[in-house]
Design a protein around this motif. Structure first.
Motif, short mmCIF file in Angstrom:
data_model
loop_
_atom_site.label_atom_id
_atom_site.label_comp_id
_atom_site.label_asym_id
_atom_site.label_seq_id
_atom_site.Cartn_x
_atom_site.Cartn_y
_atom_site.Cartn_z
N THR A 1 0.84 -1.21 0.00
CA THR A 1 0.00 0.00 0.00
C THR A 1 0.86 1.24 0.00
O THR A 1 0.63 2.19 -0.77
CB THR A 1 -0.94 -0.01 1.23
N GLU A 2 1.88 1.24 0.86
CA GLU A 2 2.78 2.39 0.94
C GLU A 2 3.58 2.56 -0.35
O GLU A 2 3.75 3.67 -0.85
CB GLU A 2 3.74 2.20 2.13
N ARG A 3 4.05 1.46 -0.90
CA ARG A 3 4.86 1.50 -2.12
C ARG A 3 4.09 2.13 -3.28
O ARG A 3 4.65 2.86 -4.08
CB ARG A 3 5.31 0.09 -2.49
N PHE A 4 2.80 1.83 -3.35
CA PHE A 4 2.00 2.35 -4.45
C PHE A 4 1.33 3.69 -4.12
O PHE A 4 0.57 4.22 -4.91
CB PHE A 4 0.95 1.32 -4.88
N GLY A 5 1.62 4.22 -2.93
CA GLY A 5 1.15 5.55 -2.57
C GLY A 5 -0.31 5.64 -2.15
O GLY A 5 -0.89 6.72 -2.15
N PHE A 6 -0.90 4.50 -1.81
CA PHE A 6 -2.29 4.51 -1.37
C PHE A 6 -2.37 4.79 0.13
O PHE A 6 -1.45 4.50 0.88
CB PHE A 6 -2.97 3.16 -1.65
N SER A 7 -3.49 5.34 0.54
CA SER A 7 -3.75 5.53 1.96
C SER A 7 -4.35 4.23 2.51
O SER A 7 -5.24 3.65 1.88
CB SER A 7 -4.74 6.66 2.20
N PRO A 8 -3.89 3.80 3.68
CA PRO A 8 -4.47 2.57 4.24
C PRO A 8 -5.91 2.79 4.67
O PRO A 8 -6.28 3.86 5.16
CB PRO A 8 -3.57 2.28 5.45
N ALA A 9 -6.72 1.78 4.44
CA ALA A 9 -8.11 1.83 4.88
C ALA A 9 -8.16 1.66 6.39
O ALA A 9 -7.31 0.98 6.96
CB ALA A 9 -8.91 0.72 4.20
N PRO A 10 -9.14 2.28 7.05
CA PRO A 10 -9.27 2.07 8.50
C PRO A 10 -9.43 0.58 8.81
O PRO A 10 -10.10 -0.14 8.07
CB PRO A 10 -10.54 2.84 8.86
N TYR A 11 -8.80 0.15 9.87
CA TYR A 11 -8.83 -1.26 10.26
C TYR A 11 -8.91 -1.33 11.77
O TYR A 11 -8.11 -0.72 12.47
CB TYR A 11 -7.56 -1.96 9.74
N ARG A 12 -9.88 -2.04 12.28
CA ARG A 12 -10.15 -2.11 13.71
C ARG A 12 -10.06 -3.54 14.22
O ARG A 12 -9.96 -4.49 13.43
CB ARG A 12 -11.54 -1.54 14.02
N SER A 13 -10.14 -3.69 15.52
CA SER A 13 -10.02 -5.02 16.13
C SER A 13 -11.11 -5.97 15.65
O SER A 13 -10.84 -7.17 15.46
CB SER A 13 -10.03 -4.93 17.66
N HIS A 14 -12.32 -5.47 15.40
CA HIS A 14 -13.37 -6.35 14.90
C HIS A 14 -13.04 -6.88 13.51
O HIS A 14 -13.42 -8.00 13.15
CB HIS A 14 -14.76 -5.70 14.94
#
Length: 127
Positions: A33-46
């Motif tokens: 994700t970082e390599r391609f310049g995308f922002s990470p999607a929110p990710y939670r414990s659930h």
């Protein structure tokens, strides 16, 4: 709610292996994700719990009895995860905000914390 039955050392070892595989997968996804310049999607414990349960469902179908996982194991894990989810959410939130919320933790760290808490609960109940 009734406590989940204790897990054998073998099953706990399998869970740790599966969980570590999911954490490593998340690390690779974060790098891509970082390599391609995308922002990470929110990710939670659930999300981490859902991913673990999906993996367990797949592994039980493909390996199940061969590796020592009973047919009721997924239901047992589902119940346990449902029971401890509030505690897991709280622990993830605490670790995410320990520095005043300056750093948003990613998918790999969220999985790592979530699975650590689950293993702590499982090991405590299995003593």
């Amino acid at each position: 709610m009734e406590a989940a039955p204790p897990f054998s050392g073998h099953v706990i070892g399998l869970l740790k292996t599966y969980m570590q595989d999911l954490v490593e997968q998340a690390v690779q996804e974060e790098i891509a994700t970082e390599r391609f310049g995308f922002s990470p999607a929110p990710y939670r414990s659930h999300d981490a719990i859902s991913d673990l349960l999906a993996l367990l469902d797949d592994r039980i179908e493909s390996e199940g009895i061969q590796v020592g996982l009973s047919e009721t194991f997924l239901h047992t894990m589902w119940s346990l995860c449902d029971e401890v989810a509030p505690h897991v959410r709280e622990r993830v939130w605490i670790e995410e905000n320990i520095d005043g919320g300056q750093t948003q933790i990613g998918k790999a760290k969220t999985r790592e914390i979530t699975y650590r808490v689950l293993i702590e609960v499982i090991e405590r109940r299995s003593r």
